[in-house]
Design a protein around this motif. Structure first.
Motif, short mmCIF file in Angstrom:
data_model
loop_
_atom_site.label_atom_id
_atom_site.label_comp_id
_atom_site.label_asym_id
_atom_site.label_seq_id
_atom_site.Cartn_x
_atom_site.Cartn_y
_atom_site.Cartn_z
N CYS A 1 0.83 -1.21 0.00
CA CYS A 1 0.00 0.00 0.00
C CYS A 1 0.86 1.26 0.00
O CYS A 1 0.51 2.26 -0.65
CB CYS A 1 -0.96 -0.01 1.18
SG CYS A 1 -2.26 -1.26 1.03
N VAL A 2 1.99 1.23 0.68
CA VAL A 2 2.91 2.38 0.64
C VAL A 2 3.43 2.57 -0.78
O VAL A 2 3.49 3.71 -1.28
CB VAL A 2 4.07 2.18 1.64
CG1 VAL A 2 5.20 3.18 1.38
CG2 VAL A 2 3.56 2.32 3.07
N ALA A 3 3.81 1.48 -1.44
CA ALA A 3 4.30 1.57 -2.81
C ALA A 3 3.25 2.20 -3.73
O ALA A 3 3.56 3.08 -4.55
CB ALA A 3 4.69 0.18 -3.32
N ALA A 4 2.01 1.75 -3.59
CA ALA A 4 0.94 2.29 -4.44
C ALA A 4 0.65 3.75 -4.11
O ALA A 4 0.37 4.56 -5.00
CB ALA A 4 -0.32 1.44 -4.28
N LEU A 5 0.73 4.11 -2.82
CA LEU A 5 0.52 5.50 -2.43
C LEU A 5 1.62 6.41 -2.98
O LEU A 5 1.37 7.59 -3.28
CB LEU A 5 0.46 5.62 -0.91
CG LEU A 5 -0.91 5.35 -0.27
CD1 LEU A 5 -0.79 5.30 1.25
CD2 LEU A 5 -1.94 6.39 -0.70
N GLN A 6 2.82 5.88 -3.13
CA GLN A 6 3.89 6.67 -3.76
C GLN A 6 3.48 7.08 -5.18
O GLN A 6 3.72 8.22 -5.61
CB GLN A 6 5.19 5.87 -3.81
CG GLN A 6 5.86 5.69 -2.47
CD GLN A 6 7.14 4.88 -2.58
OE1 GLN A 6 7.33 4.10 -3.53
NE2 GLN A 6 8.04 5.05 -1.63
N LEU A 7 2.85 6.17 -5.89
CA LEU A 7 2.42 6.47 -7.27
C LEU A 7 1.27 7.46 -7.28
O LEU A 7 1.15 8.27 -8.20
CB LEU A 7 2.03 5.17 -7.98
CG LEU A 7 3.15 4.13 -8.11
CD1 LEU A 7 2.64 2.86 -8.77
CD2 LEU A 7 4.33 4.70 -8.89
#
Length: 377
Positions: free
Chosen positions: A65-71
């Motif tokens: 979820c952190v990775a996706a929030l970065q995008l």
């Protein structure tokens, strides 16, 4: 701070059903307590060591979820975007509907799955890894089933409900991993290494281990009630393909490594060394309760009483319902073998708890562990 009650609690559960347990507590970026007890290998009576590698299972979900929030932060996608803008196989989904007479009928979904639905477990997916579409995909990929192929296989299965209308714990975050892969143009594991684990100095967190790390992968157990003991059961049943980088349950790590990631979130997205993986605004959005009138009743696990569900995490919303000593806004998640994260920006507290026991005794252990931790501060 007096952590003797926490020592006593860990000793108690490792003399009960849990083969080993370890807890690391960080306060204001300093490790103020670390303790481990029990055996990594019950048969050989090998004590648990500080570099032991184990399955995180669903603790993987926080990093996904952190990775996706970065995008999202970079403007590469929005929470409101249809997933089919990036994964076209999700453009036309069917929904399984049960008629009053018990008949099952498949109907065309009237709503599109959004990126937000993937974060919040409201897409309508199940956790059935034995479905025909997965079996066919594993066969057609010669057992590799890469992350992107996994998402395509899941899209062939009918949804359990119209997107956005219910909460159901499912493979949403596996699809979110595939979404990161497509939007970023990098393999999911490569993206995590380049954008999160590498910058944070996490050298022991990955979907696949090198030869040296493999020697530190410790046995996994499940508790057998008939035998009244833990028996060995190795392997990750959620990784159904050799090349599947499961955003829902695929990472392996150590206590030391994953605590670096968790503590960066406690720091509102920035590590003590100044490595920023998320903005404070994104961390606040992540730990906000995203349940609504339609979905709240579905998030009904007894041990989550008093907690809402954010963007891939539990979040504390009612002390009177939870009976928890943690403050409102404390958030995190846990994994199938019993790992648990406590992330508390307001108290500047990070807790990484680890064990490696399927049928993990989570409802008993984790609520008590959290209260003992906060009582020690």
């Amino acid at each position: 701070m007096d952590f003797q009650p926490l020592v006593s609690f860990v000793d108690r559960i490792t003399s009960w059903r849990v083969p080993w347990a370890e807890v690391l507590v960080m306060h204001q970026n300093d490790i103020v307590f670390r303790y481990r007890s029990g055996y990594a290998n019950l048969e050989e009576q090998t004590p648990i060591s500080d570099r032991a590698i184990f399955n995180l299972y669903s603790l993987t979900k926080i990093m996904t979820c952190v990775a996706a929030l970065q995008l999202v932060e970079r403007g590469d996608m929005l929470l409101s975007d249809p997933v089919s803008d990036y994964l076209p196989e999700y453009a036309e989904m069917t929904v399984r509907k049960t008629l009053p007479n018990g008949e099952i009928r498949l109907e065309k979904a009237t709503s599109l799955i959004t990126v937000r639905d993937l974060f919040t477990m409201t897409a309508g997916f199940s956790y059935d890894l034995g479905s025909p579409s997965f079996k066919e995909a594993v066969h057609s990929t010669n057992g590799t089933l890469p992350t992107r192929a996994f998402a395509k296989a899941l899209a062939k299965e009918p949804l359990l409900f119209e997107p956005g209308t219910h909460w159901n714990y499912s493979m949403c975050h596996d699809v979110l991993g595939a979404l990161v892969e497509v939007v970023s143009g990098r393999r999911f594991g490569t993206y995590l290494r380049e954008e999160i684990t590498g910058p944070l100095g996490m050298n022991d967190t990955a979907f696949d281990l090198n030869d040296e790390q493999q020697t530190r992968l410790i046995p996994q157990y499940t508790y057998n009630d008939e035998l009244k003991k833990a028996v060995r059961l190795d392997g990750n049943g959620y990784r159904v393909g050799a090349e599947l980088e499961s955003g829902g349950a695929g990472l392996l790590s150590t206590v030391s490594d994953y605590s670096l990631f968790l503590n960066a979130l406690t720091g509102c997205g920035t590590s003590p060394e100044g490595v920023r993986i998320l903005s404070k605004a994104s961390v606040e959005l992540m730990r906000k309760d995203h349940l609504n009138e339609q979905t709240r009743g579905d998030f009904s696990w007894d041990h989550m009483s008093g907690y809402g569900y954010g963007l891939g995490v539990r979040t504390h919303v009612s002390k009177s319902l939870s009976g928890s000593l943690s403050p409102l806004g404390e958030f995190g998640w846990s994994g199938a073998a019993g790992c648990m994260a406590i992330i508390d920006p307001d108290s500047k507290l990070t807790v990484m708890y680890a064990q490696h026991l399927l049928n993990s005794q989570e409802p008993y252990v984790q609520r008590r562990l959290r209260n003992v931790v906060y009582s020690c501060l």
